[in-house]
Design a protein around this motif. Structure first.
Motif, PDB file in Angstrom:
ATOM      1  N   LEU A 138       0.834  -1.208   0.000  1.00  0.00           N
ATOM      2  CA  LEU A 138       0.000   0.000   0.000  1.00  0.00           C
ATOM      3  C   LEU A 138       0.867   1.255   0.000  1.00  0.00           C
ATOM      4  O   LEU A 138       0.599   2.209  -0.735  1.00  0.00           O
ATOM      5  N   LEU A 188      -7.387  -2.309  -5.871  1.00  0.00           N
ATOM      6  CA  LEU A 188      -6.941  -3.395  -5.005  1.00  0.00           C
ATOM      7  C   LEU A 188      -7.548  -4.712  -5.474  1.00  0.00           C
ATOM      8  O   LEU A 188      -8.762  -4.820  -5.600  1.00  0.00           O
ATOM      9  N   ILE A 242      -7.377   0.526   4.818  1.00  0.00           N
ATOM     10  CA  ILE A 242      -7.895   0.885   3.501  1.00  0.00           C
ATOM     11  C   ILE A 242      -8.939   1.993   3.633  1.00  0.00           C
ATOM     12  O   ILE A 242      -8.938   2.972   2.872  1.00  0.00           O
ATOM     13  N   THR A 267     -11.182   4.453  -4.324  1.00  0.00           N
ATOM     14  CA  THR A 267     -10.608   3.119  -4.170  1.00  0.00           C
ATOM     15  C   THR A 267     -11.571   2.077  -4.722  1.00  0.00           C
ATOM     16  O   THR A 267     -12.739   2.054  -4.340  1.00  0.00           O
ATOM     17  N   ILE A 290     -12.083  -2.039  -5.321  1.00  0.00           N
ATOM     18  CA  ILE A 290     -11.606  -3.307  -4.769  1.00  0.00           C
ATOM     19  C   ILE A 290     -12.314  -4.473  -5.451  1.00  0.00           C
ATOM     20  O   ILE A 290     -13.536  -4.471  -5.589  1.00  0.00           O
TER      21      ILE A 290
END
Length: 250
Positions: free
Chosen positions: A140, A153, A172, A183, A185
């Motif tokens: 990260l 991610l 996160i 972000t 994921i």
């Protein structure tokens, strides 16, 4: 901030993604959730620029990124296996990408990322000496120092369990809030998606089954697939869901 318009992808005769339309706002955490082979990883790779789509557009801050190379998009990914260099120590891994990006971050900013992820005691350790959670934090940090426009991610919690898994989940969330960093994921685990994300995109057989907040999905599943996938197919303990969203789900 990020818009996907009619994104489609086919490998040979297999249609992997069909007319995906999606809008993600600045600083949101969005999980791409689905079974193995549903198309979620392909969608992540299309956003990254690693995989070319057959049709559609990717718009970022009103700019058409559809034909912009992965290098020039400025979106960065943390892979499932971390992709760290075992011959380098933690610090060398963190700063590796900065060799060709002189002046991208100041020394003060670099230390801020290291302190934020509590990595200072581990900087001189080789990768093989780190725990799974420490490796994830190094990965990260290595991505954050590159100042990504979007953080991607790929199954970030799949190799972790227990307290370490919860710790990385909180990291996160903190990263997204602290740096206002959008972000995205990929996960196959509904519990992860429900407890980590602001919004969830559930993909089934290359199409969107539902896109909404965790509460929307729990209280108003759009179809039987969503209901089965979330609470039955992957056998999530109902208590975990009730503790977060209440007991009104039928």
């Amino acid at each position: 901030m990020l818009k996907l318009q009619n994104v489609s992808k086919q490998f040979g005769e297999k249609v992997v993604l069909k007319d995906i339309n999606l809008e993600i706002n600045t600083g949101e955490i969005v999980s791409l959730l689905g079974q193995s082979g549903s198309g979620k990883t392909t969608l992540l790779n299309i956003i990254l620029g690693l995989t070319k789509m057959d049709h559609g557009k990717i718009i970022f801050n009103d700019r058409d990124m559809s034909h912009v190379s992965m290098k020039n998009r400025g979106f960065n990914i943390v892979f499932q296996d971390y992709a760290l260099f075992p011959n380098l120590n933690a610090y060398e891994n963190i700063v590796y990408g900065l060799k060709n990006k002189k002046g991208l971050v100041t020394e003060e900013e670099l230390q801020e990322y290291i302190d934020f992820l509590e990595l200072k005691p581990h900087l001189t350790k080789k990768i093989g000496e780190l725990s799974g959670g420490q490796k994830q934090r190094v990965a990260l940090a290595r991505t954050l120092v590159m100042k990504p426009k979007i953080l991607l991610l790929d199954e970030p919690l799949s190799a972790l369990d227990g307290v370490i898994k919860e710790s990385i989940k909180q990291r996160i969330q903190s990263i997204a809030r602290e740096f206002k960093l959008t972000t995205i994921i990929v996960t196959h685990d509904p519990e992860e998606a429900l407890t980590l994300s602001d919004k969830i995109l559930i993909i089934n057989d290359g199409s969107i089954s539902q896109f909404g907040t965790p509460k929307d999905i729990i209280h108003q599943p759009s179809n039987e697939f969503v209901k089965e996938f979330i609470l039955k197919q992957l056998q999530i303990k109902r208590n975990n869901i009730y503790n977060i969203f209440g007991e009104n789900y039928a």
